[in-house]
Design an enzyme around this catalytic site. Structure first.
Site, short mmCIF file in Angstrom:
data_model
loop_
_atom_site.label_atom_id
_atom_site.label_comp_id
_atom_site.label_asym_id
_atom_site.label_seq_id
_atom_site.Cartn_x
_atom_site.Cartn_y
_atom_site.Cartn_z
CD1 TRP A 102 -1.89 -2.24 1.88
CD2 TRP A 102 -2.79 -1.32 0.08
NE1 TRP A 102 -2.93 -3.20 1.52
CE2 TRP A 102 -3.60 -2.65 0.41
CE3 TRP A 102 -3.36 -0.58 -1.33
CZ2 TRP A 102 -4.51 -3.14 -0.22
CZ3 TRP A 102 -4.34 -1.29 -1.85
CH2 TRP A 102 -4.94 -2.37 -1.59
CG ASP A 171 -2.77 4.15 4.50
OD1 ASP A 171 -3.85 4.02 4.85
OD2 ASP A 171 -2.38 3.41 3.47
CE LYS A 195 -8.24 -2.06 5.26
NZ LYS A 195 -8.32 -3.37 4.45
#
Ligand SMILES: Cc1ncc(COP(=O)(O)O)c(C=O)c1O
Length: 359
Positions: A102, A171, A195
């Site tokens: 990511w 992030d 999540k």
């Protein structure tokens, strides 16, 4: 379906209480006579909900008036592009700490838009470690340093968030709201909600006023952070239902208490890591011990055939979502906020039992 143990990596398990509340109030939100799905985003009910959710995010992250909150669309991946668009003026560069795929994607997007450089990378370790902040090489023209607080695919997590010489952008997609953090000096946080905080469709963004003020305006209106975070009213239609569920999950976290939730998350992870550590090498964790994630436990069995058998056995015990990400294979147990302790216990027991019968 309470017998299902949901280890999905995202979208992921939601608190059972939240699902029940959604079901109960769906036809008639707060006595409006209509559901939230049918409400105008300009209605006083939605405006109150949106405001309440922003305040809850601030409390969760320990932020005051220094930061602005926004609920954006397009997922965390959208932020990979939006951040450099808004911040990378000519002559400035984005510094990226690569700790997983990511982070790589975020770095690549920045390079498409402006100048970006790698401050540090644990790629040579197949992302099993985290590069020590003392070794980061942040260029003098860096406008920010971008890190990923939890690496969902490789199962690593910063035990405490590092600090940086330049504005820090985090992030936090896979560990936001899982533990108390000191975010007061962070320039920007972004996280897809799907999540730890709610359903897919909404990305939580928190930006420090100073960082927001420096952003340039030569960006299409819809892609400007100032459009969404610095305006008095909503610029366009937000993902109303996703924000509604986000607010319910945030309320659930507040009722439980963030310290309690963090202790519960640590306990769940420990249950699984203990089995790995006591298995004599039958189970092998991917992450270096000091970089272990409490959110995603990534591990392997001695061979692919045993991994397949383990997944089949897990499935017969009502455990879903345990296959590792296709990039690294193996197994991954995602133990996000809403996963009950009993699910982590069930997994730990199955792992012990499986080793007894197949080890
Ligand atoms: C750490 C991290 N960042 C970014 C993303 C991408 O999120 P999205 O699918 O919301 O774009 C993910 C997805 O799993 C992630 O785990």
């Amino acid at each position: 379906m309470s017998h299902i143990h949901n280890f999905n990596a995202g979208p992921a398990v939601l608190p059972a209480e939240v699902i029940a509340q959604i079901q109960a109030e769906l036809p008639n939100y707060h006595q409006c006579g209509i559901s939230i799905l049918e409400s105008s985003h300009r209605s006083k009910e939605y405006e109150a909900l949106n405001q309440r959710a922003m305040e809850r995010v601030k409390r969760l992250l320990g932020l005051g008036d220094s930061h602005q909150i926004g609920f954006l669309q397009g997922g965390a991946s959208h932020q990979f592009a939006m951040l450099p668009m808004n911040v990378l003026q000519p002559g400035r560069s984005g510094a990226y700490v690569l700790t997983g795929v990511w982070a790589e994607k975020a770095y690549e997007e920045a390079g498409r838009i402006g100048s970006a450089h790698i401050a540090a990378s644990s790629k040579p370790d197949n992302y099993a470690t985290l590069p020590a902040p003392a070794m980061w090489q942040v260029a003098p023209d860096a406008a920010y340093v971008h890190i990923t607080s939890n690496n969902t695919i490789y199962g690593t997590q910063w035990a405490t968030l590092p600090t940086a010489s330049q504005p820090l952008v985090v992030d936090m997609s896979s560990d936001i709201g899982s533990r108390p953090i000191d975010a007061s000096n962070i320039a920007m946080i972004y996280a897809g909600a799907q999540k730890n905080l709610g359903p897919a469709g909404v990305t939580v963004v928190a930006i420090h006023n100073d960082f927001l003020a420096q952003m340039h305006t030569n960006v299409p209106t819809i892609l400007r952070y100032q459009t969404h975070l610095a305006a008095q009213s909503l610029y366009n239609t937000p993902p109303v239902f996703s924000v509604y569920v986000l607010d319910l999950v945030l309320a659930w976290i507040e009722a439980l208490g963030l310290d309690n939730l963090a202790a519960r998350n640590a306990h769940k992870a420990q249950l699984v890591y203990d089995v790995i550590d006591q298995s004599g090498g039958f189970y092998r964790g991917h992450s270096a011990v000091d970089a272990r994630s409490q959110m995603n436990v990534v591990f392997r069995l001695p061979d692919a055939d045993l991994e397949k058998k383990f997944l089949a056995s897990a499935s017969s015990h009502g455990m879903i979502g345990l296959a590792g990400h296709r990039i690294i294979g193996g197994l991954r147990a995602s133990l996000y906020n809403a996963l009950p302790v009993t699910s982590a216990q069930a997994l730990a027991q199955l792992m012990q039992e499986f080793q007894r019968t197949h080890g």
